[in-house]
Design a protein around this motif. Structure first.
Motif, short mmCIF file in Angstrom:
data_model
loop_
_atom_site.label_atom_id
_atom_site.label_comp_id
_atom_site.label_asym_id
_atom_site.label_seq_id
_atom_site.Cartn_x
_atom_site.Cartn_y
_atom_site.Cartn_z
N ASN A 110 0.91 -1.16 -0.05
CA ASN A 110 0.01 -0.08 -0.19
C ASN A 110 0.73 1.04 -0.06
O ASN A 110 0.58 2.32 -0.77
CB ASN A 110 -0.94 -0.02 1.27
CG ASN A 110 -2.16 -0.90 1.20
OD1 ASN A 110 -2.76 -1.00 0.04
ND2 ASN A 110 -2.41 -1.74 2.12
N ALA A 111 1.72 1.26 0.70
CA ALA A 111 2.81 2.53 1.11
C ALA A 111 3.52 2.76 -0.51
O ALA A 111 3.77 3.81 -0.73
CB ALA A 111 3.92 2.18 1.88
N ILE A 112 3.69 1.69 -1.14
CA ILE A 112 4.40 1.91 -2.47
C ILE A 112 3.55 2.57 -3.41
O ILE A 112 3.73 3.47 -4.17
CB ILE A 112 5.06 0.52 -3.07
CG1 ILE A 112 6.06 0.11 -2.27
CG2 ILE A 112 5.49 0.89 -4.66
CD1 ILE A 112 6.70 -1.23 -2.73
N ALA A 113 2.24 2.11 -3.38
CA ALA A 113 1.11 2.72 -4.24
C ALA A 113 0.97 4.10 -3.88
O ALA A 113 0.88 4.92 -4.88
CB ALA A 113 -0.20 1.99 -3.68
N VAL A 114 1.15 4.59 -2.67
CA VAL A 114 0.78 6.21 -2.29
C VAL A 114 2.13 6.82 -3.06
O VAL A 114 1.90 7.94 -3.56
CB VAL A 114 0.75 6.44 -0.64
CG1 VAL A 114 0.94 8.02 -0.65
CG2 VAL A 114 -0.28 5.73 -0.12
N GLN A 115 3.34 6.10 -2.98
CA GLN A 115 4.44 6.76 -3.44
C GLN A 115 4.58 7.12 -5.09
O GLN A 115 4.77 7.97 -5.42
CB GLN A 115 5.71 6.00 -3.07
CG GLN A 115 7.09 6.52 -3.31
CD GLN A 115 8.40 5.85 -2.96
OE1 GLN A 115 8.13 5.03 -2.10
NE2 GLN A 115 9.36 6.15 -3.52
N LEU A 116 3.96 6.03 -5.73
CA LEU A 116 3.52 5.97 -7.14
C LEU A 116 2.71 7.28 -7.55
O LEU A 116 2.88 7.89 -8.38
CB LEU A 116 3.05 4.74 -7.70
CG LEU A 116 4.18 3.75 -7.74
CD1 LEU A 116 3.70 2.30 -8.11
CD2 LEU A 116 5.52 3.74 -8.36
N ALA A 117 1.52 7.29 -6.69
CA ALA A 117 0.59 8.17 -6.85
C ALA A 117 1.22 9.60 -6.53
O ALA A 117 0.92 10.57 -7.58
CB ALA A 117 -0.72 7.95 -6.03
N LEU A 118 2.09 9.73 -5.74
CA LEU A 118 2.73 11.09 -5.60
C LEU A 118 3.79 11.60 -6.80
O LEU A 118 3.59 12.60 -7.12
CB LEU A 118 3.54 10.90 -4.01
CG LEU A 118 4.10 12.25 -3.68
CD1 LEU A 118 3.24 13.50 -3.52
CD2 LEU A 118 4.81 11.93 -2.25
N HIS A 119 4.21 10.39 -7.17
CA HIS A 119 5.43 10.74 -8.36
C HIS A 119 4.40 11.13 -9.63
O HIS A 119 4.88 12.06 -10.15
CB HIS A 119 6.05 9.68 -8.61
CG HIS A 119 7.30 9.12 -7.64
ND1 HIS A 119 8.17 8.20 -7.83
CD2 HIS A 119 7.44 9.90 -6.53
CE1 HIS A 119 8.97 8.22 -6.95
NE2 HIS A 119 8.63 9.23 -6.02
N ARG A 130 -0.02 6.17 8.68
CA ARG A 130 1.42 5.80 9.09
C ARG A 130 2.14 6.17 7.41
O ARG A 130 3.08 6.77 7.62
CB ARG A 130 1.49 4.39 9.32
CG ARG A 130 2.73 4.09 10.11
CD ARG A 130 2.60 2.65 10.69
NE ARG A 130 2.30 1.53 9.95
CZ ARG A 130 2.05 0.44 10.24
NH1 ARG A 130 1.73 0.29 11.58
NH2 ARG A 130 1.51 -0.64 9.48
N THR A 131 1.67 5.67 6.56
CA THR A 131 2.10 6.04 5.34
C THR A 131 2.25 7.51 5.09
O THR A 131 3.41 7.98 4.56
CB THR A 131 1.52 5.15 4.09
OG1 THR A 131 1.69 3.70 4.44
CG2 THR A 131 2.23 5.47 2.77
N ALA A 161 10.11 4.84 -10.65
CA ALA A 161 10.12 5.40 -9.30
C ALA A 161 11.59 4.93 -8.47
O ALA A 161 12.02 5.50 -7.70
CB ALA A 161 9.04 4.90 -8.21
N PHE A 162 11.83 3.63 -8.87
CA PHE A 162 12.85 3.04 -7.90
C PHE A 162 14.07 2.59 -8.88
O PHE A 162 15.20 2.48 -8.12
CB PHE A 162 12.41 1.73 -7.25
CG PHE A 162 11.27 1.95 -6.34
CD1 PHE A 162 11.51 2.45 -5.16
CD2 PHE A 162 9.77 1.71 -6.61
CE1 PHE A 162 10.41 2.75 -4.12
CE2 PHE A 162 8.80 2.09 -6.02
CZ PHE A 162 9.23 2.54 -4.30
N GLY A 163 14.13 2.71 -10.03
CA GLY A 163 15.20 2.18 -10.97
C GLY A 163 16.22 3.23 -11.47
O GLY A 163 17.21 2.78 -12.11
#
Ligand SMILES: *Cc1c(COP(=O)(O)O)cnc(C)c1O
Length: 509
Positions: A168-177, A207-208, A347-349
């Motif tokens: 779930n936390a990764i999903a929020v990061q992707l939406a933010l990007h 928390r995220t 996002a991560f690469g």
């Protein structure tokens, strides 16, 4: 002089070395012990009722680090005894707590095999077959829940994570990007953003928001209806109010199977609203998403009116689901699936550690996937194996049968609770039943909450069944979650009488 007879003959005297014959003997003994323990689970209490002081005393918690080692034969036997005698047993047929699944035996063996290989599913060259198995597992998960597989098959359609919170936390990061590409470099720089989710959303979300620097105040906690489903009218109103106030809506989070009562948000209507408002839709299907495998099957009726919204999982930009819940994989195994896999790489690469060598010349699928470039973890375990073996052993049909049977048993439990004097049924959805004791003449809500809190503590210490609590509308409830293929109709039938018995014997009011 060598103290380890296994290695002495070969030269180096390593304290952890083990000759193959000794490994085999130890392994056989351990597997025999586990088979015996699993075979007599019903004879053990599901939980021990021991205090932390008692468990620490059994462990010898104060003992210092041993100066020298111990033989592994006695160690493994001691560890097994220590664990089986002082644990809450999630594979017990009468364990119905926390939405923690009963682990499949094949998953237990898979963990041994995965550990023996010690694959690091970070770089393809470090773990070629394990990387391909993870990619295939993700595709199968997407197929199983009807999420659909992206047309571009050169990249995995997600990644495995430690659990739902991480996915779930990764999903929020992707939406933010996606919404604020510059935030990757400059940070949030005063941006005012809002994230919308129902008031039944799991605690991972606040928390995220803290973790990503959005802050808890970014959360718009949207009212849920009488069935704990997000109110789409309230969602629309909150988005409109934020836009008017100069706040940028970032994403909407729906839940497929809330942690308290198994409610499925109106995902189809939420997806339509997100499309209209051009907002990212993430669905937290940590426990409930696998039930979507029943959509369109002869057992679809067990889903009730959640079927249409589970079919709408396919409309989410990102979907988190936990194989360590309703797919019965041993802990830990979560997954994040996404519509556009390239977003993970973006996002991560960006930063490629030099020790993995130069990136492969092409990204067209001829070279394998480096999973470290798709997520926050560097060294990554081979979580996929236990999930993959479970999917292969049971197949789609096997999972459909197990999940439909769990839901049917929960329905049976709800009926029995309703028919038991002194018990009051609160909710029943998607394998989760919540209820409470309500002795005749006790009507005060505070008194009922206190009484049920004590009742749950007695039940958890009793050892004949294990439930966890839920809070719904200020009421403290007992919650049974049937995510356990060992549970039978007889187990379910015994539960209301047990709870009524404990309620009758405990102090009142
Ligand atoms: C369990 C659960 C989570 C958290 O997942 P973990 O695997 O425990 O991190 C999030 N949301 C829902 C709905 C859950 O049931």
């Amino acid at each position: 002089m060598s103290s380890n007879p296994d290695e002495a003959a070969r030269g180096r005297d390593a304290a952890l070395a083990m000759a193959p014959e000794r490994f085999a003997a130890l392994g056989h003994a351990l597997v025999d012990r586990l088979a015996a323990e699993l075979g007599r689970l019903r004879e053990r209490p599901v939980a021990t009722g021991q205090t932390a002081a008692e468990v620490r005393a059994a462990l010898g918690a104060e003992r210092p680090l041993p100066r020298s080692g111990q033989d592994p034969e006695s160690l493994l036997g001691e560890a097994a005894t220590l664990l089986f005698e002082h644990s809450t047993l999630s594979h017990h047929p009468r364990f119905h707590a926390y939405i923690a699944a009963s682990p499949a035996p094949i998953g237990m063996l898979a963990e041994l095999l995965a550990a023996a290989l010690n694959a690091n599913v970070a770089a393809w060259h470090a773990a070629p077959m394990a990387s391909e198995i993870e990619a295939q597992t993700l595709r199968w998960l997407a197929e199983l829940v009807g999420y659909g597989v992206p047309a571009d098959a050169s990249m995995p359609c997600g990644l495995l994570t430690s659990g739902g919170s991480a996915g779930n936390a990764i999903a929020v990061q992707l939406a933010l990007h996606a919404a604020l590409p510059h935030s990757r470099v400059r940070g949030l720089a005063g941006a005012r953003l809002a994230v919308y989710a129902s008031d039944q959303t799991h605690a991972w979300l606040p928390r995220t928001l803290e973790q990503c620097g959005l802050g808890r105040e970014a959360l718009r906690s949207i009212a849920s209806d009488a069935r704990q489903r997000l109110s789409v009218d309230a969602l629309r109103a909150a988005i409109t109010a934020d836009r008017a106030a100069g706040v940028q809506p970032l994403m909407v989070v729906g839940t497929a199977g809330t942690v308290a009562t198994g409610a499925v948000d109106p995902l189809a209507a939420m997806a339509a609203l997100c499309r209209e408002q051009q907002l990212w839709l993430h669905v937290d299907g940590a426990y409930g998403a696998p039930a979507a495998c029943l959509v369109g099957s002869p057992d679809a009726a067990t889903l009730g009116d959640a079927a249409g919204d589970l079919a709408a999982l396919a409309l989410a930009d990102t979907l988190a689901l936990d194989p360590h819940k309703w797919l019965y994989a041993p802990i830990e195994a979560g997954a994040l699936l996404l519509r556009e896999p390239a977003r993970l790489k973006a996002a991560f690469g960006a930063e490629r550690p030099s020790y993995y060598g130069p990136a492969d010349a092409d990204d067209d699928g001829a070279s394998g996937t480096d999973f470290h470039a798709l997520g926050p973890q560097n060294t990554r375990g081979f979580r996929a194996l236990k999930v993959w073996l479970g999917l292969r052993m049971a197949g789609r049909a096997g999972y459909q049968r197990m999940i439909a049977d769990d839901i049917a048993l929960a329905g049976r439990l709800a009926e029995r609770v309703r028919a038991t004097p002194g018990l009051e049924l609160a909710t029943e959805q998607l394998g989760v039943v919540s209820f409470r004791a309500r002795p005749p003449g006790v009507d005060d809500e505070a008194a009922l909450n206190a009484l049920n809190r004590r009742l749950l503590a007695r039940l958890q210490a009793d050892g004949r069944a294990f439930l966890s609590p839920a809070a719904v509308g200020g009421r403290f409830l007992l919650r049974a979650c049937i995510v356990n293929f060992h549970t039978t109709a007889a187990d379910v039938d015994a539960l209301p009488a047990l709870v009524a018995e404990l309620a009758a014997t405990g102090p009142r009011g």
